[in-house]
Each structure stands twice: as C-alpha cells, then as structure tokens.
Design an enzyme around this catalytic site. Structure first.
Site, PDB file in Angstrom:
ATOM      1  N   GLY A  43      69.524  -1.607  81.233  1.00  0.00           N
ATOM      2  CA  GLY A  43      68.808  -0.325  81.278  1.00  0.00           C
ATOM      3  C   GLY A  43      67.588  -0.408  80.380  1.00  0.00           C
ATOM      4  O   GLY A  43      67.432  -1.364  79.606  1.00  0.00           O
ATOM      5  N   LEU A  44      66.764   0.596  80.480  1.00  0.00           N
ATOM      6  CA  LEU A  44      65.526   0.638  79.700  1.00  0.00           C
ATOM      7  C   LEU A  44      65.808   0.695  78.199  1.00  0.00           C
ATOM      8  O   LEU A  44      66.911   1.055  77.773  1.00  0.00           O
ATOM      9  CB  LEU A  44      64.716   1.879  80.098  1.00  0.00           C
ATOM     10  CG  LEU A  44      64.150   1.894  81.524  1.00  0.00           C
ATOM     11  CD1 LEU A  44      63.681   3.305  81.890  1.00  0.00           C
ATOM     12  CD2 LEU A  44      62.996   0.894  81.650  1.00  0.00           C
ATOM     13  N   SER A  45      64.793   0.374  77.425  1.00  0.00           N
ATOM     14  CA  SER A  45      64.870   0.573  75.981  1.00  0.00           C
ATOM     15  C   SER A  45      65.089   2.066  75.711  1.00  0.00           C
ATOM     16  O   SER A  45      64.413   2.907  76.306  1.00  0.00           O
ATOM     17  CB  SER A  45      63.550   0.107  75.341  1.00  0.00           C
ATOM     18  OG  SER A  45      63.561   0.369  73.955  1.00  0.00           O
ATOM     19  N   SER A  47      67.731   3.722  76.583  1.00  0.00           N
ATOM     20  CA  SER A  47      68.579   4.327  77.617  1.00  0.00           C
ATOM     21  C   SER A  47      69.968   4.667  77.083  1.00  0.00           C
ATOM     22  O   SER A  47      70.668   5.510  77.643  1.00  0.00           O
ATOM     23  CB  SER A  47      68.692   3.382  78.818  1.00  0.00           C
ATOM     24  OG  SER A  47      69.267   2.142  78.441  1.00  0.00           O
ATOM     25  N   GLY A  48      70.348   3.970  76.024  1.00  0.00           N
ATOM     26  CA  GLY A  48      71.680   4.214  75.458  1.00  0.00           C
ATOM     27  C   GLY A  48      72.637   3.037  75.637  1.00  0.00           C
ATOM     28  O   GLY A  48      73.831   3.163  75.369  1.00  0.00           O
ATOM     29  N   SER A  50      73.168   0.112  73.948  1.00  0.00           N
ATOM     30  CA  SER A  50      73.894  -0.321  72.744  1.00  0.00           C
ATOM     31  C   SER A  50      74.895   0.733  72.305  1.00  0.00           C
ATOM     32  O   SER A  50      76.029   0.422  71.942  1.00  0.00           O
ATOM     33  CB  SER A  50      72.918  -0.580  71.590  1.00  0.00           C
ATOM     34  OG  SER A  50      72.666  -1.947  71.457  1.00  0.00           O
ATOM     35  N   SER A 117      67.514  -6.694  79.935  1.00  0.00           N
ATOM     36  CA  SER A 117      67.679  -7.590  81.102  1.00  0.00           C
ATOM     37  C   SER A 117      67.120  -6.948  82.369  1.00  0.00           C
ATOM     38  O   SER A 117      67.876  -6.619  83.287  1.00  0.00           O
ATOM     39  CB  SER A 117      69.149  -7.988  81.265  1.00  0.00           C
ATOM     40  OG  SER A 117      70.029  -6.878  81.235  1.00  0.00           O
TER      41      SER A 117
END
Lengths: 214, 214
Positions: A43-45, A47-48, A50, A117
């Site tokens: 997912g995008l930076s 996005s949640g 982690s 990714s």
C-alpha cells in the site's frame, strides 16, 4: 534409539547426514502449533501497512503464534543498508525481503512484511519464490488523498516540494493488486478490525489449526 | 482495556504507533521460553559445521526451543544467489548472513549459521552487528588433513587439481578463532557429544532459562 544414530560417524558423507539430521519445517510448525505463512502488506506510504502489520503480529502473538515483522525499521538500515532507490536496487530490495521471508517461513513462523512494494511484477516475483498459497497479499487500500492528508512522516509534503524524487503516488506509480488475498479498507474500519480481518483469513484458511499430534 | 487503544486513530503519527504496537523481543522470548542467540559455526569445508549445527538444532528443537539453521543450502541459492566468490562478494555474503541472523535473533530464535567464514575480520564484523554476548562463536576445529581425507563433496580433490580456485585451506587462508566461545574437536568426540557441548554452553550461560513469568 538415539536420533543421532545415523550421525555416529563423520566418515559418511556429511551431505547425506545433513539432510537426515535436519529439523523439518513441518516439525517446526507442529512445535509452534500453526502453519507458517508470509503476510505481504502492500500500500501507499501512510496507508497504515506497518501499523496494521504490527497489530496483526500482536494478535497472533497473543494467540500463542510464533511470528515476526519485517519492515523498514529492521531491514532498510540492516540487510538492505547497501541499497538505494534506483530501479535496480528497488527490485533487489524486494527480492531480498522475499528471500528472508522464505527463510522465516521455512522456520515455521508467520512473518508479516510491510513495504510499499508498488509494482505488480516485484510482488509476483516474491509470490513465485514461495511455496503455493503461502504468500498472502494484503492490500492496505487507503486512497492517496487520505495518505497525503495523514502524512505521518511529512514525506508527501517533501515529495510535493520536489525534495524527494520518485515518490510513490506522486511521481512514481503504485500498481494496486488485482486479486489480493485480503483487501483492507482503513477508512471504514478501525485498526483492530483491519487486523482481525487478516487473522480471520488465516483462521479460515487453516493456517492456525493446531497440529500438535505429530 | 484493549491493547489497541493507542492505535484507535490513524490520525496520530504511525511512526509513534508502530513502536507502541510492536511485540518486543523479550515478549517473543518469554513466549518461546528461552533467550535468542546466534550460534556462529566456523571451520574448514568438511569439518562438520553443518552436521553439528543441525545436530544442535535437533537437540534444541527436542527441548522445545524455537530455532533455525542458516547454511549454504538455504542461503547460497536464495538470498545470496547474486553473489560470487570474489573478495567483495565474500564479505557481502557474510554481512548479509549476519544481518539475517540479527533478524532471527530479534524474533527470539536460537539461530545456527554454518559457513566456513574463514576470516577473523568478517566474523568480527558480524559480532559487532549483534548485541553483546549474543554472538556465540563455535569453532569446529577439525585439522585440514582430516577434512581433506573426508572430502564429502569431493571439493578438496578439485581444489588440489586446480579446478576450484581460492579454496579455503588449499590456496586461501583459514584464520582460526583465537577465543571462540565454544571450541569443538570432532576427532575426539562423536557428533552427539559435540552438539551437547554447544547446548551445555547455552544452558550454563543462561540462554535456556525459562522466563514464562512475563
């Protein structure tokens, strides 16, 4: 009979001995009480990824599972410290994370990876590296506008200002998964609900079945 | 109170949330019932590194420990498949194995590595990468003559014939550890005795103390 009987002499080929003596993956899984799996969060930076990966990891740990999380904090500054953000290194970054995930999988763990990714080809490469059905793609589908508004690390601001180049979602593409095993909506659900969705997937797919009978 | 209370809003910095939500290494170790450790086996080709590492792994597994073995079989053809035997790549090979060991250590496992790792500087580099006293050097001290006589993979024969260059012990140095934590003599002891020597070290050093009280 001693389990080491076959190893009593080093005169035999150590190659043969190695294979006889190794603890097999299914023995490790039996000991852990669950099957190994790779939960690949994409997912995008912002996005949640982690946050949810760690929430999933916490839930699984509390259930008694043997787990680990690979993310920027423990990979970028260690194993992949020699890599930059060039196209070649970006692919190598994902390849290595895939290979390390494979080792954790072989050790019988449920390992979560949390990396943007962004490219379908890179994720497909990792899927190919792993045994079938053990690569579980988790798409953290938070729209760019929401990620940019959250901007927890101030990276979108820097990317918009041109201070960061090739930033995913700004001047580099994010190729969304077409058929992720788990599709997560962080706007509609709480982190706990999102994490539970992943754990439920593992439950329903038989990964958490206790196999202590070995 | 929900353990996810602090994560109920994604509006907060995910950076902060990540750290709050992560399962800590000591929680993983408490769950495993023992401390993590890196058992770094070093010795000549044919010395018995892999055999003993796997025998140790089997003993620890049978004791209920959570373990893994990194060796040529699962590292050379995967994570390090892009590396050759040049000086630069040789160092990178060991560096990556050290970093992956560190991840397994962080996951609370007892990980054994079985690589020739002939140079003091490379092994010192890995020791530096890891927390103090958690890098346990195991010197599998089998003399060259014995290794060459065993020659389980026929590699010494090829090296003597000049078919393999830079072969450790033939035309490349093996720098023996000066103060390995465990010093193993495979001529005097059986594989089981050698393995027990390593497990005894872990016992006496407190690595296997059960800490279920967390």
């Amino acid at each position: 009979m001693s389990p080491y009987k076959e190893m009593d002499s080093l005169d035999k080929s150590t190659d043969v001995v190695w294979h006889q003596a190794s603890v097999l993956r299914n023995e490790r899984e039996a000991s852990n009480g669950h099957n190994g799996a790779v939960l690949w969060f994409t997912g995008l930076s912002g996005s949640g990824k982690s946050t949810i990966a760690n929430a999933v990891d916490r839930m699984l740990h509390n259930l008694g599972c043997t787990t680990y999380v690979l993310d920027g904090d423990n990979v970028r500054h260690g194993l992949n410290a020699d890599l930059n953000f060039s196209d070649v290194d970006r692919v190598e970054n994902i390849r290595r994370i895939g290979e390390v995930s494979k080792l954790f999988l072989d050790a019988g763990l449920i390992v979560s990876t949390a990396f943007i990714s962004p490219f379908i080809a890179d994720r497909a490469m990792v899927r190919e590296q792993l045994p079938e059905k053990q690569f579980i793609e988790v798409f953290v589908d938070t729209p760019l506008e929401v990620c940019e508004q959250r901007d927890p690390k101030g990276l979108y601001k820097k990317a918009r200002a041109g201070e960061i180049k090739h930033f995913t979602g700004i001047d580099s593409a994010y190729e969304a998964p077409e058929s992720a095993e788990v599709h997560i909506n962080t706007e509609r659900h709480s982190i706990e609900e999102c994490a539970k969705q992943v754990v439920d997937y593992l439950h329903l797919s038989g990964f958490l079945a206790i196999k202590k009978s070995l």
